[in-house]
Design a protein around this motif. Structure first.
Motif, PDB file in Angstrom:
ATOM      1  N   ALA A  66      43.830  62.857  -9.690  1.00  0.00           N
ATOM      2  CA  ALA A  66      44.113  63.173 -11.095  1.00  0.00           C
ATOM      3  C   ALA A  66      45.611  63.152 -11.371  1.00  0.00           C
ATOM      4  O   ALA A  66      46.075  62.531 -12.341  1.00  0.00           O
ATOM      5  CB  ALA A  66      43.531  64.539 -11.447  1.00  0.00           C
TER       6      ALA A  66
ATOM      7  N   GLY B  33      47.008  54.954  -0.138  1.00  0.00           N
ATOM      8  CA  GLY B  33      47.161  56.297  -0.688  1.00  0.00           C
ATOM      9  C   GLY B  33      48.592  56.771  -0.567  1.00  0.00           C
ATOM     10  O   GLY B  33      49.495  56.002  -0.195  1.00  0.00           O
ATOM     11  N   GLY B  34      48.786  58.044  -0.842  1.00  0.00           N
ATOM     12  CA  GLY B  34      50.137  58.613  -0.873  1.00  0.00           C
ATOM     13  C   GLY B  34      50.566  58.676  -2.332  1.00  0.00           C
ATOM     14  O   GLY B  34      50.600  57.640  -3.008  1.00  0.00           O
TER      15      GLY B  34
ATOM     16  N   SER C   1      41.924  56.849  -5.415  1.00  0.00           N
ATOM     17  CA  SER C   1      43.049  57.284  -6.241  1.00  0.00           C
ATOM     18  C   SER C   1      43.922  56.100  -6.634  1.00  0.00           C
ATOM     19  O   SER C   1      44.609  56.159  -7.643  1.00  0.00           O
ATOM     20  CB  SER C   1      43.899  58.288  -5.471  1.00  0.00           C
TER      21      SER C   1
ATOM     22  N   ASP D 244      48.162  61.753  -9.834  1.00  0.00           N
ATOM     23  CA  ASP D 244      48.847  60.452  -9.732  1.00  0.00           C
ATOM     24  C   ASP D 244      48.488  59.550 -10.908  1.00  0.00           C
ATOM     25  O   ASP D 244      49.338  58.830 -11.448  1.00  0.00           O
ATOM     26  CB  ASP D 244      48.493  59.770  -8.407  1.00  0.00           C
TER      27      ASP D 244
ATOM     28  N   PHE E 116      40.562  64.786  -6.587  1.00  0.00           N
ATOM     29  CA  PHE E 116      41.881  64.262  -6.232  1.00  0.00           C
ATOM     30  C   PHE E 116      42.147  62.916  -6.913  1.00  0.00           C
ATOM     31  O   PHE E 116      41.216  62.234  -7.335  1.00  0.00           O
ATOM     32  CB  PHE E 116      42.082  64.179  -4.708  1.00  0.00           C
TER      33      PHE E 116
ATOM     34  N   ARG F  25      56.086  58.234   0.233  1.00  0.00           N
ATOM     35  CA  ARG F  25      55.101  57.740   1.202  1.00  0.00           C
ATOM     36  C   ARG F  25      54.104  56.731   0.604  1.00  0.00           C
ATOM     37  O   ARG F  25      53.649  56.884  -0.525  1.00  0.00           O
ATOM     38  CB  ARG F  25      54.324  58.894   1.837  1.00  0.00           C
TER      39      ARG F  25
ATOM     40  N   ALA G 289      44.794  60.145   5.247  1.00  0.00           N
ATOM     41  CA  ALA G 289      44.196  61.250   4.481  1.00  0.00           C
ATOM     42  C   ALA G 289      42.694  61.025   4.404  1.00  0.00           C
ATOM     43  O   ALA G 289      42.234  60.083   3.757  1.00  0.00           O
ATOM     44  CB  ALA G 289      44.794  61.300   3.078  1.00  0.00           C
TER      45      ALA G 289
ATOM     46  N   ASP H 146      44.331  56.275   2.521  1.00  0.00           N
ATOM     47  CA  ASP H 146      43.275  57.245   2.182  1.00  0.00           C
ATOM     48  C   ASP H 146      41.976  56.734   2.783  1.00  0.00           C
ATOM     49  O   ASP H 146      41.666  55.529   2.661  1.00  0.00           O
ATOM     50  CB  ASP H 146      43.055  57.320   0.655  1.00  0.00           C
TER      51      ASP H 146
ATOM     52  N   ASN I  55      50.498  55.657  -5.038  1.00  0.00           N
ATOM     53  CA  ASN I  55      49.458  55.638  -6.069  1.00  0.00           C
ATOM     54  C   ASN I  55      50.086  55.487  -7.466  1.00  0.00           C
ATOM     55  O   ASN I  55      49.566  54.751  -8.318  1.00  0.00           O
ATOM     56  CB  ASN I  55      48.633  56.932  -6.040  1.00  0.00           C
TER      57      ASN I  55
ATOM     58  N   ARG J 104      52.470  69.388  -0.851  1.00  0.00           N
ATOM     59  CA  ARG J 104      51.456  69.310   0.224  1.00  0.00           C
ATOM     60  C   ARG J 104      51.868  70.323   1.285  1.00  0.00           C
ATOM     61  O   ARG J 104      52.815  70.076   2.047  1.00  0.00           O
ATOM     62  CB  ARG J 104      51.425  67.907   0.847  1.00  0.00           C
TER      63      ARG J 104
HETATM   64  O1  LIG Z   1      49.006  61.872  -1.686  1.00  0.00           O
HETATM   65  C1  LIG Z   1      48.384  61.626  -0.623  1.00  0.00           C
HETATM   66  O2  LIG Z   1      48.949  61.474   0.453  1.00  0.00           O
HETATM   67  C2  LIG Z   1      46.891  61.508  -0.696  1.00  0.00           C
HETATM   68  C3  LIG Z   1      46.483  60.783  -1.932  1.00  0.00           C
HETATM   69  O3  LIG Z   1      46.527  59.406  -1.764  1.00  0.00           O
HETATM   70  C4  LIG Z   1      45.136  61.264  -2.345  1.00  0.00           C
HETATM   71  O4  LIG Z   1      44.401  60.285  -2.946  1.00  0.00           O
HETATM   72  C5  LIG Z   1      45.368  62.417  -3.219  1.00  0.00           C
HETATM   73  O5  LIG Z   1      45.336  63.523  -2.771  1.00  0.00           O
HETATM   74  C6  LIG Z   1      45.757  62.181  -4.611  1.00  0.00           C
HETATM   75  O6  LIG Z   1      45.613  63.390  -5.287  1.00  0.00           O
HETATM   76  P1  LIG Z   1      46.518  63.895  -6.494  1.00  0.00           P
HETATM   77  O7  LIG Z   1      47.806  64.379  -5.948  1.00  0.00           O
HETATM   78  O8  LIG Z   1      45.636  64.964  -7.042  1.00  0.00           O
HETATM   79  O9  LIG Z   1      46.729  62.796  -7.479  1.00  0.00           O
END
Ligand SMILES: O=C(O)C[C@@H](O)[C@H](O)C(=O)COP(=O)(O)O
Ligand SMILES: Nc1ncnc2c1ncn2[C@@H]1O[C@H](COP(=O)(O)OP(=O)(O)O)[C@@H](O)[C@H]1O
Length: 325
Positions: free
Chosen positions: A269, A43-44, A307, A271, A267, A18, A101, A22, A48, A178
């Motif tokens: 971290a 985002g996603g 992110s 990615d 959040f 995806r 998000a 964000d 990322n 998720r």
């Molecule tokens: O992954 C998503 O769809 C949302 C992300 O873009 C968001 O910034 C996020 O949750 C990133 O968090 P992580 O998985 O802790 O890196």
């Protein structure tokens, strides 16, 4: 110990899954009910990671479906502008929308995400939209676990994995769990195991491996014993601020601590960690050093607002590692 990739490939990494939006609270340290303004970012998790890799200087590409509207166009343009190859991002023709998000930052320790993911375009990627000629040009195929949560995206990803294996492209499986996209944890466990057993490298948090294994308080040693009976030869298990471990099939284990920082939100971290860890491996650094790159990048991103846009340059990561060593 180093990890070998095919050197004769044009792309370092192609991510599949995806690419979304964000909306991060501008007024943070309060509940979302009291937040009136949000900043928009791409985002996603796999997007990322592709962005993070590109900002670090890797050649990154992306396979995914985006909405045929302003959000989809924003996502494609942003990714292209940071250097990600978007030639295999497909524009949805069936009215599906971009995933949103909204992030709530109540305090640096207390963050949550409110997701709008009904009929999102990314989960409508079809197997016919996955191109064998594209995948075989890469060293790595990065697969996000969320893309396995629904058909036809699930089959598209399974096809991409088969093609990657056919062409000696390393499959990196980021568990990226998720909960709201899955019917049940049993369903997640089935598809996570299926793909983890086929992958070359698996990256996830301890909690995500527990979902895969259908257990609670699982032990790293048991996870590793199980996965090393199959295809993976490198397994990364993250423990949040407690640091992370890498287990190589050869029997070596490596550990890295998290870098303490002024945390703005938690959040991003994972990615940041994945993109810098992979950057270090691809550029020939040993696994122990790669864990430090991942941890340093994560520490930088949790101290910033987004992110994706917050992903650091290699020099920033190297500076943090040097300062703390
Ligand atoms: O992954 C998503 O769809 C949302 C992300 O873009 C968001 O910034 C996020 O949750 C990133 O968090 P992580 O998985 O802790 O890196
Ligand atoms: N609060 C924090 N401060 C500094 N580094 C962090 C923090 N939280 C996580 N990290 C780093 O990011 C890595 C991944 O974090 P983790 O929370 O396990 O992943 P995810 O974001 O996927 O849930 C950790 O191994 C650690 O190095």
């Amino acid at each position: 110990m180093r990890y070998d990739f095919n050197t004769d490939r044009e792309f370092d990494i192609i991510a599949i899954g995806r690419a979304c939006i964000d909306l991060n609270a501008v007024e943070y340290n309060r509940p979302m009910e009291e937040t009136m303004t949000f900043t928009k970012y791409v985002g996603g998790s796999p997007a990322n990671i592709a962005i993070g890799c590109s900002k670090l200087g890797l050649k990154a590409g992306f396979i995914g479906k985006i909405s045929d509207d302003q959000h989809g166009r924003f996502i494609e343009q942003y990714m292209r502008n940071v250097g990600v190859d978007t030639s295999h991002m497909v524009v949805d023709q069936e009215g599906h929308k971009a995933g949103l998000a909204f992030t709530e930052i109540k305090s640096p320790e207390d963050c949550s995400i409110l997701m709008y993911r009904e009929n999102v375009a990314d989960l409508y990627l079809k197997p016919s939209e996955v191109d064998e000629e594209y995948i075989k040009r890469s060293k790595i195929l990065l697969v996000s676990g969320t893309a396995l949560s629904k058909s036809p995206s699930r089959e598209a990803v399974l096809k991409a994995i088969s093609l990657a294996k056919k062409h000696d492209v390393k499959v990196i499986f980021e568990l990226d769990y998720r909960p709201y996209t899955w019917i049940s944890t049993d369903e997640t466990s089935v598809y996570y195991s299926l793909v983890a057993e086929k992958a070359d490298v698996v990256i996830g948090t301890r909690d995500e491996y527990d979902i895969m294994e259908g257990t609670k308080d699982g032990k790293n040693e048991e996870t590793v014993r199980y996965l090393f009976q199959h295809s993976p030869d490198l397994i990364i298990i993250k423990h949040g601020v407690e640091g992370s471990y890498a287990y190589a099939k050869s029997g070596e284990t490596f550990q890295a601590n998290a870098y303490r920082t002024k945390v703005l939100k938690t959040f991003g971290a994972g990615d940041a960690y994945a993109s810098a860890f992979l950057y270090a491996l691809i550029t020939g650094k040993d696994i122990e050093t790669a864990l430090k790159y991942g941890s340093a990048s994560a520490a930088i991103v949790v101290s910033r607002h987004s992110s994706s846009d917050a992903m650091p340059k290699a020099e920033e990561i190297e500076q943090l590692i040097a300062e703390r060593s």
